[in-house]
Design a protein around this motif. Sequence first.
Motif, PDB file in Angstrom:
ATOM      1  N   ALA A 178       0.814  -1.213   0.000  1.00 41.60           N
ATOM      2  CA  ALA A 178       0.000   0.000   0.000  1.00 41.60           C
ATOM      3  C   ALA A 178       0.850   1.266   0.000  1.00 41.60           C
ATOM      4  N   PHE A 179       2.150   1.146   0.323  1.00 39.04           N
ATOM      5  CA  PHE A 179       3.034   2.312   0.404  1.00 39.04           C
ATOM      6  C   PHE A 179       3.896   2.489  -0.843  1.00 39.04           C
ATOM      7  N   LEU A 180       3.828   1.554  -1.787  1.00 38.06           N
ATOM      8  CA  LEU A 180       4.733   1.581  -2.927  1.00 38.06           C
ATOM      9  C   LEU A 180       4.586   2.845  -3.761  1.00 38.06           C
ATOM     10  N   THR A 181       3.382   3.403  -3.839  1.00 34.48           N
ATOM     11  CA  THR A 181       3.178   4.608  -4.656  1.00 34.48           C
ATOM     12  C   THR A 181       3.736   5.868  -4.004  1.00 34.48           C
ATOM     13  N   LYS A 182       4.153   5.783  -2.752  1.00 32.40           N
ATOM     14  CA  LYS A 182       4.732   6.953  -2.087  1.00 32.40           C
ATOM     15  C   LYS A 182       5.975   7.462  -2.810  1.00 32.40           C
ATOM     16  N   ALA A 183       6.674   6.549  -3.475  1.00 30.96           N
ATOM     17  CA  ALA A 183       7.882   6.963  -4.202  1.00 30.96           C
ATOM     18  C   ALA A 183       7.555   7.978  -5.289  1.00 30.96           C
ATOM     19  N   ASN A 184       6.324   7.951  -5.820  1.00 27.43           N
ATOM     20  CA  ASN A 184       5.956   8.857  -6.917  1.00 27.43           C
ATOM     21  C   ASN A 184       5.969  10.325  -6.495  1.00 27.43           C
ATOM     22  N   LYS A 185       5.881  10.573  -5.193  1.00 27.28           N
ATOM     23  CA  LYS A 185       5.821  11.942  -4.692  1.00 27.28           C
ATOM     24  C   LYS A 185       7.195  12.498  -4.319  1.00 27.28           C
ATOM     25  N   LEU A 186       8.229  11.709  -4.515  1.00 29.53           N
ATOM     26  CA  LEU A 186       9.571  12.142  -4.135  1.00 29.53           C
ATOM     27  C   LEU A 186      10.196  13.018  -5.216  1.00 29.53           C
ATOM     28  N   PRO A 187      11.207  13.816  -4.865  1.00 27.97           N
ATOM     29  CA  PRO A 187      11.890  14.664  -5.850  1.00 27.97           C
ATOM     30  C   PRO A 187      12.520  13.829  -6.970  1.00 27.97           C
ATOM     31  N   ASP A 188      12.753  14.478  -8.090  1.00 29.21           N
ATOM     32  CA  ASP A 188      13.259  13.778  -9.278  1.00 29.21           C
ATOM     33  C   ASP A 188      14.586  13.073  -9.043  1.00 29.21           C
ATOM     34  N   ASP A 189      15.445  13.622  -8.178  1.00 30.09           N
ATOM     35  CA  ASP A 189      16.758  13.008  -7.974  1.00 30.09           C
ATOM     36  C   ASP A 189      16.718  11.839  -6.984  1.00 30.09           C
ATOM     37  N   VAL A 190      15.577  11.639  -6.348  1.00 32.88           N
ATOM     38  CA  VAL A 190      15.435  10.557  -5.360  1.00 32.88           C
ATOM     39  C   VAL A 190      14.466   9.485  -5.845  1.00 32.88           C
ATOM     40  N   ARG A 191      13.423   9.917  -6.550  1.00 31.54           N
ATOM     41  CA  ARG A 191      12.335   9.015  -6.936  1.00 31.54           C
ATOM     42  C   ARG A 191      12.798   7.766  -7.685  1.00 31.54           C
ATOM     43  N   PRO A 192      13.676   7.838  -8.700  1.00 26.37           N
ATOM     44  CA  PRO A 192      14.053   6.620  -9.439  1.00 26.37           C
ATOM     45  C   PRO A 192      14.705   5.563  -8.567  1.00 26.37           C
ATOM     46  N   VAL A 193      15.523   5.986  -7.598  1.00 24.52           N
ATOM     47  CA  VAL A 193      16.223   5.027  -6.737  1.00 24.52           C
ATOM     48  C   VAL A 193      15.225   4.303  -5.836  1.00 24.52           C
ATOM     49  N   VAL A 194      14.320   5.050  -5.221  1.00 21.46           N
ATOM     50  CA  VAL A 194      13.355   4.448  -4.302  1.00 21.46           C
ATOM     51  C   VAL A 194      12.339   3.603  -5.058  1.00 21.46           C
ATOM     52  N   ALA A 195      11.830   4.123  -6.177  1.00 19.81           N
ATOM     53  CA  ALA A 195      10.848   3.376  -6.964  1.00 19.81           C
ATOM     54  C   ALA A 195      11.451   2.100  -7.539  1.00 19.81           C
ATOM     55  N   GLY A 196      12.742   2.116  -7.815  1.00 18.15           N
ATOM     56  CA  GLY A 196      13.404   0.951  -8.395  1.00 18.15           C
ATOM     57  C   GLY A 196      13.876  -0.059  -7.372  1.00 18.15           C
ATOM     58  N   PHE A 197      13.713   0.249  -6.087  1.00 21.89           N
ATOM     59  CA  PHE A 197      14.140  -0.677  -5.035  1.00 21.89           C
ATOM     60  C   PHE A 197      13.002  -1.681  -4.809  1.00 21.89           C
ATOM     61  N   SER A 198      13.124  -2.867  -5.384  1.00 24.33           N
ATOM     62  CA  SER A 198      12.004  -3.801  -5.452  1.00 24.33           C
ATOM     63  C   SER A 198      12.090  -4.965  -4.471  1.00 24.33           C
ATOM     64  N   ARG A 199      12.876  -4.823  -3.422  1.00 22.18           N
ATOM     65  CA  ARG A 199      12.936  -5.847  -2.373  1.00 22.18           C
ATOM     66  C   ARG A 199      12.784  -5.155  -1.032  1.00 22.18           C
ATOM     67  N   GLN A 200      12.548  -5.944   0.028  1.00 21.52           N
ATOM     68  CA  GLN A 200      12.477  -5.317   1.341  1.00 21.52           C
ATOM     69  C   GLN A 200      13.846  -4.754   1.722  1.00 21.52           C
ATOM     70  N   ALA A 201      13.866  -3.529   2.220  1.00 21.00           N
ATOM     71  CA  ALA A 201      15.124  -2.868   2.582  1.00 21.00           C
ATOM     72  C   ALA A 201      15.548  -3.332   3.971  1.00 21.00           C
ATOM     73  N   LEU A 202      16.127  -4.540   4.015  1.00 22.20           N
ATOM     74  CA  LEU A 202      16.506  -5.157   5.287  1.00 22.20           C
ATOM     75  C   LEU A 202      17.877  -5.805   5.146  1.00 22.20           C
ATOM     76  N   HIS A 203      18.749  -5.530   6.119  1.00 23.68           N
ATOM     77  CA  HIS A 203      20.128  -6.017   6.067  1.00 23.68           C
ATOM     78  C   HIS A 203      20.558  -6.468   7.461  1.00 23.68           C
ATOM     79  N   ALA A 204      21.053  -7.710   7.559  1.00 23.08           N
ATOM     80  CA  ALA A 204      21.569  -8.234   8.822  1.00 23.08           C
ATOM     81  C   ALA A 204      22.954  -7.638   9.051  1.00 23.08           C
ATOM     82  N   ARG A 205      23.013  -6.547   9.777  1.00 27.34           N
ATOM     83  CA  ARG A 205      24.231  -5.745   9.908  1.00 27.34           C
ATOM     84  C   ARG A 205      25.257  -6.360  10.848  1.00 27.34           C
ATOM     85  N   LEU A 206      24.794  -6.921  11.968  1.00 29.05           N
ATOM     86  CA  LEU A 206      25.711  -7.351  13.033  1.00 29.05           C
ATOM     87  C   LEU A 206      25.330  -8.723  13.561  1.00 29.05           C
TER      88      LEU A 206
END
Length: 346
Positions: free
Chosen positions: A283-311
Motif C-alpha cells: 500500500a506504500f509503494l506509490t509513495k515513491a511517486n511523490k519524491l523529488p526527481d533526484d530521489v524518486r528513481p532510486v526508491v521506486a526501483g528498489f524492489s525488495r524489502q530494505a533489510l540487512h543483517a548488519r551485526l
Amino acid sequence: MSAPDSEAAAGLKVFHVGEDAAGMRLDQWLAAQTGADLSRSRIQALIRAGEVHVDGKPVHEPKAKLVTGAVVGLGMPQPTPAEPEAEAIDLAILYEDDDLIVIDKPVGLVVHPGAGNWTGTLVNALLHHCGASLSGIGGVRRPGIVHRLDKDTSGVLVVAKNDFSHRALSDAFADHGRTGDLERAYHAVVWGGPPRPAGTIDAALGRSGSDRTKRAVVSEGRGDARHAVTHYAVIEKFGARSDATATASLVECRLETGRTHQIRVHMAHIGHPLVGDQTYGRAFLTKANKLPDDVRPVVAGFSRQALHARLLQFRHPRTDEVLRFEAPYPADFAELVEALSRLPSE
C-alpha cells in the motif's frame, strides 16, 4: 563418566555400565557418556536405527533400562551424502574454521533448498566449498543451518559444520541473547518516521487469514499464535519534519524472538513498513511517486524489502571466544540510504 573402550573397532565406541547407572534410560545415559559431541535426539535416532548394542545384541528402544555390568556399543556410521548437490557458487566468507563458517549473504540467495529452489542455494554452495570438512549434521554430510535470512535480505549468517557446533549454536539462537553473548542487529529503511526514537513491538504472529504464505499480527489466544518481540531504534530520519514525522527512516531492529518475517510484519503493524516490501508494504509503494526527481528513481526501483543483517555476535562453541562480525551495506541498500539522505528537512 565411563570412558569408551580403547580397543573398540573403528567407528564403534564401547562403554561399560557401572552400578550408579543401573535403571537409567539407555538414551539418557549415552548422552551423558558422549557429552556435547552428540545430541540426545541424535542418539535416539542411532538407537532406533540399530546402531546401539547392549551385550552384543541390538536395542531399538531409547527407553530401555540399563543393568550393572552391561557393555554398550555405539556405532557411528559414516555420514551419508546430502541430497542437495554441491554447486560452485561464490561466497563472501567473513570467517571459517573446522566448526563453523560465517558469510555475508547476498541479496537473492536462498538459504535452503525447497519448493521452486532446489538448486543455487546457500546449502548447495556450502556443500561445494566445505566438502569433506562437514563431519555430518544428524548423520548427513551437510551444513547445519541455525538461523535463516529471507532470499532478499542480505547480511551476516553463521552455519555449523558438525553436530557439536550445530547443537551449541542452535541453543544460543533459541535463547536470543537473554543469558548469553548472542547479539544480532538488523538495519531497515522504513516509510515514515516513528514518533519515538526507540520502542518495542510486542505482538504475536500467526498465519495470515488471506494468504497462508504470509504472516500477520494475531491475538495471543489463537492456536497458531507465536509470541514475538522486536526492539527498534531510529538511526536517521529522512525528510524530517517539525512534528517529528519524516518521509522515511533508517532503523536498527533487534529480535527477542525469531519468527518468520518478524521485522517486516512488526514494522508494518506500527505503520512503518519496509521500503520496497512487496508483501507487507504494498500500500506504500506509490509513495515513491511523490519524491523529488533526484530521489524518486532510486526508491521506486528498489524492489525488495530494505533489510540487512548488519551485526552478528556469538560465543564460539569450542574455543569459547566471543566472535563479532559486521557486514557493510550491499550496493543497492547503500544507494537507497544515500538517495533518501538528500531529502530536505523542514
